[in-house]
Design a protein around this motif. Structure first.
Motif, PDB file in Angstrom:
ATOM      1  N   LEU A  20       0.825  -1.210   0.000  1.00 45.27           N
ATOM      2  CA  LEU A  20       0.000   0.000   0.000  1.00 45.27           C
ATOM      3  C   LEU A  20       0.858   1.259   0.000  1.00 45.27           C
ATOM      4  O   LEU A  20       0.579   2.217  -0.725  1.00 45.27           O
ATOM      5  CB  LEU A  20      -0.919   0.021   1.219  1.00 45.27           C
ATOM      6  CG  LEU A  20      -2.167  -0.835   1.133  1.00 45.27           C
ATOM      7  CD1 LEU A  20      -2.872  -0.878   2.491  1.00 45.27           C
ATOM      8  CD2 LEU A  20      -3.104  -0.294   0.071  1.00 45.27           C
ATOM      9  N   THR A  21       1.908   1.259   0.805  1.00 43.57           N
ATOM     10  CA  THR A  21       2.796   2.419   0.878  1.00 43.57           C
ATOM     11  C   THR A  21       3.409   2.705  -0.491  1.00 43.57           C
ATOM     12  O   THR A  21       3.418   3.849  -0.953  1.00 43.57           O
ATOM     13  CB  THR A  21       3.901   2.194   1.932  1.00 43.57           C
ATOM     14  OG1 THR A  21       3.284   2.016   3.208  1.00 43.57           O
ATOM     15  CG2 THR A  21       4.862   3.362   1.996  1.00 43.57           C
ATOM     16  N   ALA A  22       3.898   1.655  -1.143  1.00 43.07           N
ATOM     17  CA  ALA A  22       4.513   1.829  -2.464  1.00 43.07           C
ATOM     18  C   ALA A  22       3.486   2.294  -3.492  1.00 43.07           C
ATOM     19  O   ALA A  22       3.736   3.245  -4.245  1.00 43.07           O
ATOM     20  CB  ALA A  22       5.155   0.521  -2.913  1.00 43.07           C
ATOM     21  N   HIS A  23       2.336   1.644  -3.516  1.00 38.66           N
ATOM     22  CA  HIS A  23       1.312   1.984  -4.508  1.00 38.66           C
ATOM     23  C   HIS A  23       0.785   3.408  -4.307  1.00 38.66           C
ATOM     24  O   HIS A  23       0.665   4.174  -5.271  1.00 38.66           O
ATOM     25  CB  HIS A  23       0.163   0.979  -4.454  1.00 38.66           C
ATOM     26  CG  HIS A  23      -0.916   1.256  -5.452  1.00 38.66           C
ATOM     27  ND1 HIS A  23      -0.734   1.108  -6.806  1.00 38.66           N
ATOM     28  CD2 HIS A  23      -2.186   1.706  -5.284  1.00 38.66           C
ATOM     29  CE1 HIS A  23      -1.840   1.445  -7.430  1.00 38.66           C
ATOM     30  NE2 HIS A  23      -2.742   1.807  -6.530  1.00 38.66           N
ATOM     31  N   LEU A  24       0.454   3.744  -3.084  1.00 40.19           N
ATOM     32  CA  LEU A  24      -0.070   5.092  -2.816  1.00 40.19           C
ATOM     33  C   LEU A  24       0.970   6.159  -3.125  1.00 40.19           C
ATOM     34  O   LEU A  24       0.647   7.215  -3.665  1.00 40.19           O
ATOM     35  CB  LEU A  24      -0.530   5.207  -1.367  1.00 40.19           C
ATOM     36  CG  LEU A  24      -1.755   4.379  -0.986  1.00 40.19           C
ATOM     37  CD1 LEU A  24      -1.974   4.416   0.526  1.00 40.19           C
ATOM     38  CD2 LEU A  24      -2.986   4.848  -1.726  1.00 40.19           C
TER      39      LEU A  24
END
Length: 67
Positions: A20-24
């Protein structure tokens, strides 16, 4: 980009939190300013990171009532 949305994320599962951190963080206009594993860590990191949006896993062990 001056009007970036600052996001704090609270998720106990490391793989999901990292994904999630990478995608966001790849989204235009979005910036992850805190990625926390639990409520205790969130209470330490979030106030100083000044997020516009906080995404919290409602199934956190111990609950989310302390955040």
């Amino acid at each position: 980009m001056p009007n970036r949305c600052r996001i704090a994320l609270v998720e106990d599962q490391p793989g999901y939190r990292e994904t999630l951190t990478a995608h966001l963080g790849e989204q235009p206009g979005w910036r992850v300013v805190a990625a926390c594993a639990d409520a205790t860590e969130a209470l330490r990191q979030i106030p100083g990171s000044n997020p516009d949006l906080i995404l919290i896993d409602i199934g956190l062990p111990g609950g989310v009532s302390g955040i």
